[in-house]
Design a protein around this motif. Structure first.
Motif, PDB file in Angstrom:
ATOM      1  N   UNK A 194       0.858  -1.186   0.000  1.00  0.00           N
ATOM      2  CA  UNK A 194       0.000   0.000   0.000  1.00  0.00           C
ATOM      3  C   UNK A 194       0.896   1.238   0.000  1.00  0.00           C
ATOM      4  N   UNK A 195       0.348   2.350  -0.455  1.00  0.00           N
ATOM      5  CA  UNK A 195       1.093   3.598  -0.506  1.00  0.00           C
ATOM      6  C   UNK A 195       1.593   3.903  -1.901  1.00  0.00           C
ATOM      7  N   UNK A 196       1.414   5.170  -2.319  1.00  0.00           N
ATOM      8  CA  UNK A 196       1.855   5.547  -3.664  1.00  0.00           C
ATOM      9  C   UNK A 196       2.040   7.055  -3.752  1.00  0.00           C
ATOM     10  N   UNK A 197       3.220   7.477  -4.204  1.00  0.00           N
ATOM     11  CA  UNK A 197       3.455   8.887  -4.497  1.00  0.00           C
ATOM     12  C   UNK A 197       2.802   9.190  -5.841  1.00  0.00           C
ATOM     13  N   UNK A 198       1.855  10.126  -5.847  1.00  0.00           N
ATOM     14  CA  UNK A 198       1.090  10.435  -7.048  1.00  0.00           C
ATOM     15  C   UNK A 198       1.685  11.587  -7.845  1.00  0.00           C
ATOM     16  N   UNK A 199       2.267  12.553  -7.161  1.00  0.00           N
ATOM     17  CA  UNK A 199       2.881  13.695  -7.846  1.00  0.00           C
ATOM     18  C   UNK A 199       3.742  14.453  -6.852  1.00  0.00           C
ATOM     19  N   UNK A 200       4.617  15.303  -7.396  1.00  0.00           N
ATOM     20  CA  UNK A 200       5.441  16.141  -6.523  1.00  0.00           C
ATOM     21  C   UNK A 200       5.832  17.405  -7.269  1.00  0.00           C
ATOM     22  N   UNK A 201       6.251  18.421  -6.507  1.00  0.00           N
ATOM     23  CA  UNK A 201       6.673  19.698  -7.090  1.00  0.00           C
ATOM     24  C   UNK A 201       7.683  20.355  -6.163  1.00  0.00           C
ATOM     25  N   UNK A 202       8.668  21.038  -6.754  1.00  0.00           N
ATOM     26  CA  UNK A 202       9.689  21.757  -5.988  1.00  0.00           C
ATOM     27  C   UNK A 202      10.014  23.071  -6.680  1.00  0.00           C
TER      28      UNK A 202
END
Length: 352
Positions: A194-202
């Motif tokens: 379980x668990x999932x990084x869907x998007x990111x921004x910096x």
């Protein structure tokens, strides 16, 4: 490929320092002049704005790397992994290891290397390095770890955020009441159950904003002119964060494909209660929405601002049911967001 958090841990120092402990401090303005108000009034106004009633300081025998190690042991245990299989250790901090009474950061060797040593990891393929990215450092470490995993360079990463800010503050600066100590850690893995990084921004803003947080001498005129402490332009940071962070969070959420109505929790850097509330209000206003009740867990009231440690510590507390009236469950969508020295901003949309 799914990349998720399989274990978290935190170390909350045992030394409690309450606001009344600052009543005898000799606070001075930036120009070294005395304030017209007594400390009682200064402290009351401080708490009304920041929400901080008390904060945690590390015992003198523990340094930042020690706090990170203690948090890491818990994260590894929760993840149930063999520590020898960790491919990267990323330690986010700002000042290295600080010895009480000596304001000079020690980063030789790196704090990540020190944690690897304390964890007794023998595998030389486990690469350890430090992340200097201001308060958003732990979130940025998560973003980097996910990139390593996605590229095939890693399968398991340990990301740590730790700081002992109580040892780098000017006792004559009323902003010293904001800062605290602590550490949080997380294990990231490929294709977890379980668990999932869907998007990111910096983002980094350095054209005029670079020195909103900076190093400078004490406000006390007769103090040592060669010793430096953490300083900040609080009003400028507040205005910057309230303008830029909501927009960056929206861009990150929009790229995830998740509706604002499906976000269950927002774990935002615990810098200032009023500022965080304003950021979240403006974020929801961008979608024409009102802020949902209980969307934003807060630990700053009791733990203060421990910089890179606030987001991982807060998430660990909520995930393990240790923060009243807040919980996360498998499948919930949450946002991690932070702002700090640099000036740096980042966000991650994560499905638990």
């Amino acid at each position: 490929m799914n990349i998720g958090i399989t274990g978290t841990g935190s170390y909350i120092p045992p030394v409690i320092t309450k606001n009344e402990d600052f009543l005898e401090h000799h606070f001075l303005d930036i120009n070294g002049s005395h304030f017209e108000h007594e400390n009682q009034v200064i402290i009351e106004k401080f708490q009304a704005i920041t929400g901080i009633a008390e904060r945690r300081y590390a015992p003198p025998e523990l340094k930042t790397s020690d706090l990170g190690y203690l948090a890491s042991e818990k994260a590894i245990e929760e993840a149930g992994i063999d520590r020898e299989e960790i491919d990267y250790i990323i330690f986010a901090h700002n000042f290295g290891d600080l010895t009480p009474g000596k304001i000079q950061g020690d980063t030789l060797p790196s704090l990540a290397t020190r944690v690897k040593h304390l964890l007794q990891i023998r595998n030389p393929k486990c690469v350890a390095y430090d992340m200097i990215f201001g308060c958003p450092g732990w979130v940025e470490g998560v973003i980097q770890a996910s990139a390593f995993i996605k590229s095939g360079l890693a399968k398991k990463c340990l990301v740590i955020g730790g700081e002992t800010l109580s040892r780098i503050v000017d006792d004559h600066d009323r902003d010293s009441m904001i800062y605290s100590d602590g550490a949080g850690a997380a294990i990231l893995e490929a294709n977890p159950s379980s668990g999932e990084i869907l998007s990111h921004a910096s983002e980094t803003y350095a054209n005029g904003e670079a020195y909103y947080l900076y190093f400078d001498k004490t406000y006390k005129e007769e103090g040592c002119p060669d010793t430096r402490y953490i300083k900040m332009h609080g009003r400028k940071i507040y205005e910057f964060a309230c303008t830029q962070v909501p927009r960056a969070m929206k861009e990150c959420l929009d790229s995830s494909g998740v509706s604002i109505d499906d976000v269950k929790k927002i774990f935002i850097h615990q810098a200032n209660e009023k500022m965080d509330e304003a950021i979240i209000k403006r974020f929801y206003r961008l979608y024409g929405r009102q802020v949902p009740e209980d969307i934003m867990p807060m630990s700053i009231h009791k733990l203060g601002n421990s910089s890179v440690a606030t987001v991982p510590t807060l998430y660990n507390l909520v995930k393990n049911g240790q923060l009243d009236d807040h919980e996360v469950n498998p499948g919930d969508v949450v946002i991690f967001a932070s702002v700090g020295a640099g000036m740096n901003i980042n966000a991650v949309v994560y499905r638990v």
